[in-house]
Design a protein around this motif. Structure first.
Motif, PDB file in Angstrom:
ATOM      1  N   ALA A  35       0.831  -1.206   0.000  1.00 10.99           N
ATOM      2  CA  ALA A  35       0.000   0.000   0.000  1.00 10.99           C
ATOM      3  C   ALA A  35       0.863   1.253   0.000  1.00 10.99           C
ATOM      4  O   ALA A  35       0.579   2.231  -0.708  1.00 10.99           O
ATOM      5  CB  ALA A  35      -0.926  -0.016   1.216  1.00 10.99           C
ATOM      6  N   GLU A  36       1.950   1.236   0.796  1.00 12.49           N
ATOM      7  CA  GLU A  36       2.854   2.398   0.845  1.00 12.49           C
ATOM      8  C   GLU A  36       3.503   2.619  -0.512  1.00 12.49           C
ATOM      9  O   GLU A  36       3.622   3.748  -0.983  1.00 12.49           O
ATOM     10  CB  GLU A  36       3.917   2.168   1.924  1.00 12.49           C
ATOM     11  N   SER A  37       3.927   1.499  -1.148  1.00 13.85           N
ATOM     12  CA  SER A  37       4.540   1.618  -2.466  1.00 13.85           C
ATOM     13  C   SER A  37       3.545   2.152  -3.488  1.00 13.85           C
ATOM     14  O   SER A  37       3.897   2.937  -4.373  1.00 13.85           O
ATOM     15  CB  SER A  37       5.084   0.259  -2.930  1.00 13.85           C
ATOM     16  N   ALA A  38       2.281   1.717  -3.357  1.00 15.49           N
ATOM     17  CA  ALA A  38       1.265   2.178  -4.292  1.00 15.49           C
ATOM     18  C   ALA A  38       1.027   3.670  -4.150  1.00 15.49           C
ATOM     19  O   ALA A  38       0.834   4.383  -5.143  1.00 15.49           O
ATOM     20  CB  ALA A  38      -0.037   1.407  -4.062  1.00 15.49           C
ATOM     21  N   GLN A  43       1.885   9.061  -6.355  1.00 17.19           N
ATOM     22  CA  GLN A  43       2.404  10.426  -6.246  1.00 17.19           C
ATOM     23  C   GLN A  43       3.406  10.710  -7.366  1.00 17.19           C
ATOM     24  O   GLN A  43       3.410  11.781  -7.958  1.00 17.19           O
ATOM     25  CB  GLN A  43       3.066  10.623  -4.881  1.00 17.19           C
ATOM     26  N   CYS A  44       4.282   9.728  -7.653  1.00 13.07           N
ATOM     27  CA  CYS A  44       5.297   9.917  -8.680  1.00 13.07           C
ATOM     28  C   CYS A  44       4.687   9.920 -10.076  1.00 13.07           C
ATOM     29  O   CYS A  44       5.231  10.523 -10.998  1.00 13.07           O
ATOM     30  CB  CYS A  44       6.360   8.821  -8.590  1.00 13.07           C
ATOM     31  N   ALA A  45       3.564   9.219 -10.234  1.00 13.73           N
ATOM     32  CA  ALA A  45       2.936   9.118 -11.546  1.00 13.73           C
ATOM     33  C   ALA A  45       2.131  10.349 -11.904  1.00 13.73           C
ATOM     34  O   ALA A  45       1.533  10.412 -12.972  1.00 13.73           O
ATOM     35  CB  ALA A  45       2.034   7.892 -11.594  1.00 13.73           C
ATOM     36  N   ALA A  46       2.077  11.331 -10.999  1.00 12.57           N
ATOM     37  CA  ALA A  46       1.295  12.534 -11.268  1.00 12.57           C
ATOM     38  C   ALA A  46       1.819  13.285 -12.476  1.00 12.57           C
ATOM     39  O   ALA A  46       1.079  13.973 -13.168  1.00 12.57           O
ATOM     40  CB  ALA A  46       1.291  13.446 -10.041  1.00 12.57           C
ATOM     41  N   PHE A  51      11.036  11.860 -16.194  1.00 11.34           N
ATOM     42  CA  PHE A  51      11.933  12.835 -15.592  1.00 11.34           C
ATOM     43  C   PHE A  51      11.199  14.081 -15.091  1.00 11.34           C
ATOM     44  O   PHE A  51      11.819  15.095 -14.801  1.00 11.34           O
ATOM     45  CB  PHE A  51      13.021  13.239 -16.593  1.00 11.34           C
ATOM     46  N   ASP A  52       9.876  13.998 -14.992  1.00  7.45           N
ATOM     47  CA  ASP A  52       9.133  15.145 -14.494  1.00  7.45           C
ATOM     48  C   ASP A  52       9.496  15.479 -13.059  1.00  7.45           C
ATOM     49  O   ASP A  52       9.444  16.642 -12.645  1.00  7.45           O
ATOM     50  CB  ASP A  52       7.626  14.884 -14.583  1.00  7.45           C
ATOM     51  N   ALA A  94      19.266  11.390  -3.076  1.00  8.82           N
ATOM     52  CA  ALA A  94      19.350  10.134  -2.342  1.00  8.82           C
ATOM     53  C   ALA A  94      18.021   9.727  -1.732  1.00  8.82           C
ATOM     54  O   ALA A  94      17.725   8.525  -1.618  1.00  8.82           O
ATOM     55  CB  ALA A  94      20.430  10.236  -1.253  1.00  8.82           C
ATOM     56  N   ASP A  95      17.199  10.672  -1.317  1.00  8.57           N
ATOM     57  CA  ASP A  95      15.969  10.369  -0.585  1.00  8.57           C
ATOM     58  C   ASP A  95      14.706  10.606  -1.398  1.00  8.57           C
ATOM     59  O   ASP A  95      13.616  10.627  -0.840  1.00  8.57           O
ATOM     60  CB  ASP A  95      15.914  11.213   0.698  1.00  8.57           C
ATOM     61  N   ASP A  96      14.848  10.776  -2.695  1.00  4.90           N
ATOM     62  CA  ASP A  96      13.673  11.038  -3.532  1.00  4.90           C
ATOM     63  C   ASP A  96      13.343   9.793  -4.348  1.00  4.90           C
ATOM     64  O   ASP A  96      13.990   9.497  -5.355  1.00  4.90           O
ATOM     65  CB  ASP A  96      13.949  12.228  -4.455  1.00  4.90           C
ATOM     66  N   ASP A  97      12.306   9.052  -3.922  1.00  7.16           N
ATOM     67  CA  ASP A  97      11.940   7.808  -4.586  1.00  7.16           C
ATOM     68  C   ASP A  97      11.332   8.030  -5.969  1.00  7.16           C
ATOM     69  O   ASP A  97      11.170   7.077  -6.730  1.00  7.16           O
ATOM     70  CB  ASP A  97      10.943   7.023  -3.727  1.00  7.16           C
ATOM     71  N   CYS A  98      10.975   9.262  -6.290  1.00  8.49           N
ATOM     72  CA  CYS A  98      10.370   9.544  -7.591  1.00  8.49           C
ATOM     73  C   CYS A  98      11.412   9.679  -8.694  1.00  8.49           C
ATOM     74  O   CYS A  98      11.073   9.631  -9.876  1.00  8.49           O
ATOM     75  CB  CYS A  98       9.532  10.814  -7.535  1.00  8.49           C
ATOM     76  N   LEU A  99      12.666   9.890  -8.318  1.00  9.12           N
ATOM     77  CA  LEU A  99      13.707  10.073  -9.315  1.00  9.12           C
ATOM     78  C   LEU A  99      14.111   8.734  -9.921  1.00  9.12           C
ATOM     79  O   LEU A  99      13.941   7.680  -9.307  1.00  9.12           O
ATOM     80  CB  LEU A  99      14.931  10.741  -8.679  1.00  9.12           C
ATOM     81  N   PRO A 100      14.679   8.749 -11.138  1.00  9.15           N
ATOM     82  CA  PRO A 100      15.196   7.513 -11.731  1.00  9.15           C
ATOM     83  C   PRO A 100      16.239   6.870 -10.811  1.00  9.15           C
ATOM     84  O   PRO A 100      16.984   7.581 -10.125  1.00  9.15           O
ATOM     85  CB  PRO A 100      15.829   7.999 -13.047  1.00  9.15           C
ATOM     86  N   PRO A 101      16.317   5.530 -10.780  1.00  2.00           N
ATOM     87  CA  PRO A 101      17.245   4.833  -9.873  1.00  2.00           C
ATOM     88  C   PRO A 101      18.694   5.288 -10.012  1.00  2.00           C
ATOM     89  O   PRO A 101      19.420   5.336  -9.022  1.00  2.00           O
ATOM     90  CB  PRO A 101      17.076   3.363 -10.279  1.00  2.00           C
ATOM     91  N   LEU A 102      19.111   5.636 -11.238  1.00  2.00           N
ATOM     92  CA  LEU A 102      20.495   6.068 -11.431  1.00  2.00           C
ATOM     93  C   LEU A 102      20.782   7.337 -10.641  1.00  2.00           C
ATOM     94  O   LEU A 102      21.839   7.467 -10.014  1.00  2.00           O
ATOM     95  CB  LEU A 102      20.769   6.291 -12.921  1.00  2.00           C
TER      96      LEU A 102
END
Length: 377
Positions: A35-38, A43-46, A51-52, A94-102
């Protein structure tokens, strides 16, 4: 029933109860994580693209033009262009889960290496070209007592780390010298567009050669007349620097300083014409901070840079083939004066540069002008 059998049954009952309890709690835990991941994914899919999420961090673009026509001449270092981009502070990634993994990995790596000594860091990319010509534009034959025709087109990749009072710049420039650089074609296009006579001796330019340059430069900043956190009144600062370059294009050690005075001095480390590791590419103090404390600010500046030169391909000639060359001076210095202003987050700077003679027999000391625009897009 024996005591042994009683203990055995009790043990089986306990294991069964534990298994049932785990079976009930494990799905609950996994469901909570899902649920947390969803929620994070929603939020990231907004945004509309991968790269938005980068848009909330403000990188800086810069465009610099050097040209001796600003000084009403057309010779020696006759033109240079550099377009660059500086990233925001990579520690924030480092702490932004919305950014690309790289980018997340880059932020974590920076934090592990530099924390807690260095507070900010960023990466830079640049595309540049430099053009060099002798004095006589009409001669078609080799001019043996003047510098060679030469062009240098390159890509630059850099990494900066900073604290409030120090900036370390690491830069790698990779490119080509010679006809591959397209320097002749660029100069001819500009001269035709401006109805200026063409240089006729480009057939004598240096031969094709891949070029590489590794550069390091360190700057310090000492501030006066204003509080470092305010920077919105009359201020004065001193920015000394030292560095070195290694490579077949240029090998030297350099040192110098810049003085600035004005209203709302920007939170950077000076303004330079095109010079490796010398551009305004410091990350901001924090993601929410602005480089400029005043909506409109202005300052004047003066700088000096001296270099002990071991190699300069534009005077020494090609590294691995015979080519035209002249005897270079072992020590060269630049003096510059200029003015800069900002409107909001955008900065414009103009500077005049005066250089000492670079080779034996050079009839006059080079001078040129430089203009830079920088800001977010």
């Amino acid at each position: 029933m024996s005591r042994k059998n009683s203990w055995t049954l009790a043990g089986l009952a306990a294991l069964t109860f534990a298994g049932l309890a785990h079976a009930q709690t494990a799905p609950a835990t996994e469901a909570a994580k899902a649920a947390e991941s969803a929620v994070k994914a929603a939020q990231c899919a907004a945004g509309s693209g991968p790269f938005d999420s980068v848009k909330k961090y403000q990188g800086t673009y810069s465009f610099t033009l050097d040209n001796d026509l600003f000084s009403k001449s057309d010779q020696d270092y006759t033109s240079g262009f550099k377009a660059g981009w500086s990233s925001p502070n990579v520690r924030s990634f480092a702490d932004d889960d919305c950014l690309p993994p790289l980018l997340q990995s880059a932020g974590r790596l920076f934090t592990q290496i530099y924390s807690p000594v260095i507070e900010q860091g960023n990466v830079t990319f640049a595309l540049g070209q430099s053009i060099y010509t002798p004095r006589d534009r009409k001669a078609t034959t080799l001019i043996t007592n003047d510098r060679p025709y030469a062009g240098w087109t390159y890509l630059g990749f850099g990494f900066n780390t900073r604290s409030p009072s120090r900036l370390d710049s690491y830069e790698v420039n990779l490119g080509v010298v010679g006809p591959w650089s397209q320097a002749k074609e660029v100069q001819d296009f500009v001269h035709r567009a401006r109805h200026i006579g063409l240089f006729q001796g480009w057939s004598n330019q240096l031969g094709n050669e891949f070029g590489a340059q590794l550069v390091f430069e360190r700057k310090y900043r000492a501030e006066f007349l204003q509080h470092p956190d305010a920077r919105n009144g009359l201020g004065f600062d001193v920015i000394p620097h030292l560095g070195a370059s290694l490579g077949n294009v240029a090998t030297y050690a350099n040192a110098g300083f810049e003085l600035r005075a004005g209203w709302g001095l920007p939170d950077d480390f000076g303004t330079s014409p095109i010079r490796p590791a010398g551009d305004n590419s410091a990350p901001r103090a924090s993601d929410s901070a602005s480089q400029f404390s005043r909506p409109i600010g202005a300052h004047v500046f003066a700088s000096v840079d001296g270099r002990g030169v071991a190699r300069n391909i534009f005077l020494d000639g090609n590294s691995f083939r015979d080519s035209h060359s002249v005897k270079k001076e072992a020590f060269v210095a630049d003096a510059a004066v200029g003015v800069a202003a900002n409107i909001g987050a955008y900065k414009i700077a103009y500077v005049r540069v005066f250089r000492t003679r670079e080779f034996l027999g050079q009839l006059s000391a080079p001078k040129y002008g430089s203009i830079t625009f920088s800001g977010p897009l």
